[in-house]
Design an enzyme around this catalytic site. Structure first.
Site, PDB file in Angstrom:
ATOM      1  N   LYS A  85     140.729  20.219 -19.737  1.00  9.71           N
ATOM      2  CA  LYS A  85     140.982  19.457 -18.506  1.00  9.71           C
ATOM      3  C   LYS A  85     140.589  20.255 -17.269  1.00  9.71           C
ATOM      4  CE  LYS A  85     143.618  16.891 -15.545  1.00  9.71           C
ATOM      5  NZ  LYS A  85     144.556  17.787 -14.912  1.00  9.71           N
ATOM      6  N   ASP A  86     140.907  21.558 -17.276  1.00 13.31           N
ATOM      7  CA  ASP A  86     140.581  22.422 -16.146  1.00 13.31           C
ATOM      8  C   ASP A  86     139.331  23.218 -16.504  1.00 13.31           C
ATOM      9  OD1 ASP A  86     143.118  22.219 -14.244  1.00 13.31           O
ATOM     10  OD2 ASP A  86     143.813  22.178 -16.319  1.00 13.31           O
ATOM     11  N   GLY A 139     143.398  24.278 -21.804  1.00  6.78           N
ATOM     12  CA  GLY A 139     142.913  22.907 -21.926  1.00  6.78           C
ATOM     13  C   GLY A 139     141.581  22.717 -21.223  1.00  6.78           C
ATOM     14  N   GLN A 188     138.453  26.379 -14.571  1.00  8.08           N
ATOM     15  CA  GLN A 188     139.415  27.427 -14.942  1.00  8.08           C
ATOM     16  C   GLN A 188     139.005  28.081 -16.261  1.00  8.08           C
ATOM     17  OE1 GLN A 188     143.794  27.049 -14.491  1.00  8.08           O
ATOM     18  NE2 GLN A 188     143.797  26.555 -16.643  1.00  8.08           N
ATOM     19  N   SER A 202     148.265  14.629 -16.590  1.00  7.76           N
ATOM     20  CA  SER A 202     148.453  15.695 -15.610  1.00  7.76           C
ATOM     21  C   SER A 202     149.890  15.637 -15.120  1.00  7.76           C
ATOM     22  CB  SER A 202     147.500  15.487 -14.426  1.00  7.76           C
ATOM     23  OG  SER A 202     147.937  16.236 -13.300  1.00  7.76           O
ATOM     24  N   SER A 203     150.443  16.804 -14.832  1.00  5.37           N
ATOM     25  CA  SER A 203     151.802  16.837 -14.276  1.00  5.37           C
ATOM     26  C   SER A 203     151.853  16.078 -12.956  1.00  5.37           C
ATOM     27  CB  SER A 203     152.253  18.279 -14.054  1.00  5.37           C
ATOM     28  OG  SER A 203     152.153  19.012 -15.251  1.00  5.37           O
ATOM     29  N   LEU A 237     156.006  19.562 -18.398  1.00  4.81           N
ATOM     30  CA  LEU A 237     155.150  19.417 -19.583  1.00  4.81           C
ATOM     31  C   LEU A 237     154.970  17.965 -19.987  1.00  4.81           C
ATOM     32  CD1 LEU A 237     156.482  22.401 -21.721  1.00  4.81           C
ATOM     33  CD2 LEU A 237     154.617  22.364 -20.044  1.00  4.81           C
ATOM     34  N   HIS A 295     149.992  19.217 -22.623  1.00  2.00           N
ATOM     35  CA  HIS A 295     150.508  20.574 -22.847  1.00  2.00           C
ATOM     36  C   HIS A 295     150.962  20.743 -24.297  1.00  2.00           C
ATOM     37  CE1 HIS A 295     151.564  20.196 -18.385  1.00  2.00           C
ATOM     38  NE2 HIS A 295     150.821  21.281 -18.413  1.00  2.00           N
TER      39      HIS A 295
HETATM   40  P1  AMP Z   1     149.035  23.332 -15.981  1.00  2.00           P
HETATM   41  O1  AMP Z   1     150.479  23.291 -16.319  1.00  2.00           O
HETATM   42  O2  AMP Z   1     148.542  22.127 -15.247  1.00  2.00           O
HETATM   43  O3  AMP Z   1     148.630  24.633 -15.339  1.00  2.00           O
HETATM   44  O4  AMP Z   1     148.259  23.281 -17.358  1.00  2.00           O
HETATM   45  C1  AMP Z   1     148.517  24.230 -18.363  1.00  2.00           C
HETATM   46  C2  AMP Z   1     147.459  24.117 -19.419  1.00  2.00           C
HETATM   47  O5  AMP Z   1     147.470  22.806 -19.980  1.00  2.00           O
HETATM   48  C3  AMP Z   1     146.033  24.339 -18.866  1.00  2.00           C
HETATM   49  O6  AMP Z   1     145.282  25.091 -19.809  1.00  2.00           O
HETATM   50  C4  AMP Z   1     145.516  22.939 -18.737  1.00  2.00           C
HETATM   51  O7  AMP Z   1     144.116  22.843 -18.833  1.00  2.00           O
HETATM   52  C5  AMP Z   1     146.171  22.268 -19.925  1.00  2.00           C
HETATM   53  N1  AMP Z   1     146.221  20.821 -19.743  1.00  2.00           N
HETATM   54  C6  AMP Z   1     146.826  20.139 -18.737  1.00  2.00           C
HETATM   55  N2  AMP Z   1     146.620  18.816 -18.868  1.00  2.00           N
HETATM   56  C7  AMP Z   1     145.858  18.653 -19.973  1.00  2.00           C
HETATM   57  C8  AMP Z   1     145.305  17.517 -20.650  1.00  2.00           C
HETATM   58  N3  AMP Z   1     145.465  16.280 -20.195  1.00  2.00           N
HETATM   59  N4  AMP Z   1     144.572  17.737 -21.761  1.00  2.00           N
HETATM   60  C9  AMP Z   1     144.374  19.002 -22.228  1.00  2.00           C
HETATM   61  N5  AMP Z   1     144.875  20.104 -21.637  1.00  2.00           N
HETATM   62  C10 AMP Z   1     145.611  19.932 -20.538  1.00  2.00           C
END
Ligand code: AMP
Length: 289
Positions: A158-159, A156, A162, A194-195, A41, A45
């Site tokens: 970001k995706d 988010g 998705q 981003s992770s 995270l 997140h």
């Molecule tokens: P993930 O762990 O990468 O699957 O992301 C989990 C959630 O966090 C998803 O809905 C992503 O779109 C959101 N998310 C990841 N990075 C960001 C970011 N920089 N800004 C906004 N939402 C994010």
């Protein structure tokens, strides 16, 4: 006082805890909000989690690196896993439950043989680079919705692809929950959090800024049309030798299909690139008058 959220790994246990939490909170009428994540995270997140906290009575954050959405040769095994730090960060946000199942719990038969298919849009952009990715993503999201039974789920921007596909799945399969979409959280310099950013070395991290810089330039050029927006983004990104562009496209937000050169109205520019071995994505809203 904030207490550490309970980390729950079993579906049955999560369901029974949620049922009693619901009764305790507002008997018969407590809102459950789910934030699905793959862990590792970061502040992006946590922005989603804060939004969830402000919208609901019971906040569940799921942490699951879903094998179904990783292709052969992708980074499933090296994807960062930092559960203890994640739980500590979630404690500070007042999260009620962390659902962190194993693959065995989610896919006891090895892999779900029934799957959600993302359709034609699921084969474009990220789906073209990562065949099967969106089927795997929608399948696990549908499972999480059925396991948790949230009234609201927070994702988010970001995706972006998705988000589009999850919204369409909710409509197509008559899920009864609302979605809330949080704007992209960026580090200073513009790079979207981003992770996977932790895999970038300093030079790569600097070069990766060209993605958000390109999107910014595109948004500024959008009044001159689609071609001008694309040219402005290319001018920032193509000059970076460390950035290998995969796609840069302008899509219609209603269909997520590429727009024509004469498109007017709202649009979204999507970008994906490899920086070293790290795949990065970003996007921005464009308004083409
Ligand atoms: P993930 O762990 O990468 O699957 O992301 C989990 C959630 O966090 C998803 O809905 C992503 O779109 C959101 N998310 C990841 N990075 C960001 C970011 N920089 N800004 C906004 N939402 C994010």
């Amino acid at each position: 006082m904030l207490t550490t959220p309970e980390v729950i790994t079993s579906i049955d246990e999560l369901r029974s805890r949620l049922a009693s939490a619901r009764e305790r909170a507002v008997p018969g009428d407590a809102r459950i909000v789910l934030v699905p994540t793959m862990g590792a995270l970061h502040a992006g997140h946590l922005t989603l989690v804060r939004r969830a906290r402000s919208r609901g009575d019971i906040v569940v954050v799921s942490i699951f690196v879903n094998p179904l959405q990783f292709g052969a040769g992708e980074d499933l095994n090296t994807y960062p896993r930092t559960l203890d730090a994640d739980v500590a960060a979630l404690a500070a946000e007042g999260v009620d439950f962390v659902f962190a199942p194993t693959s065995q719990v989610m896919y006891p038969a090895g892999a779900a043989s029934t799957r959600v298919t993302a359709g034609a849009v699921g084969a474009l952009y990220e789906g073209a680079a990562r065949p099967g990715h969106f089927d795997g993503m929608l399948t696990v999201v549908a499972k999480l919705f059925n396991i948790v039974g949230p009234d609201l789920a927070v994702f988010g921007q970001k995706d972006a692809q998705q988000v589009f596909l999850v919204e369409r799945m909710l409509a197509d399969l008559d899920f009864r929950l609302a979605l809330e979409i949080v704007p992209i959280v960026r580090e200073e310099g513009g790079l979207a959090l981003s992770s996977r950013n932790r895999n970038l070395d300093p030079a790569q991290r600097l070069a990766a800024r060209s993605l958000s810089a390109g999107l910014d330039a595109a948004a500024s050029a959008a009044p001159q049309g689609v071609a001008a927006a694309l040219a402005a983004a290319h001018a920032r990104i193509d000059v970076q030798p460390l950035v290998k562009l995969d796609y840069l496209v302008v899509v219609d937000p209603r269909t997520f299909l590429p727009v024509g050169a004469d498109h007017v109205g709202p649009a979204r520019m999507l970008v994906a690139a490899l920086v070293g071995n790290t795949r990065l994505i970003d996007n921005v809203a464009l308004d083409i008058p």
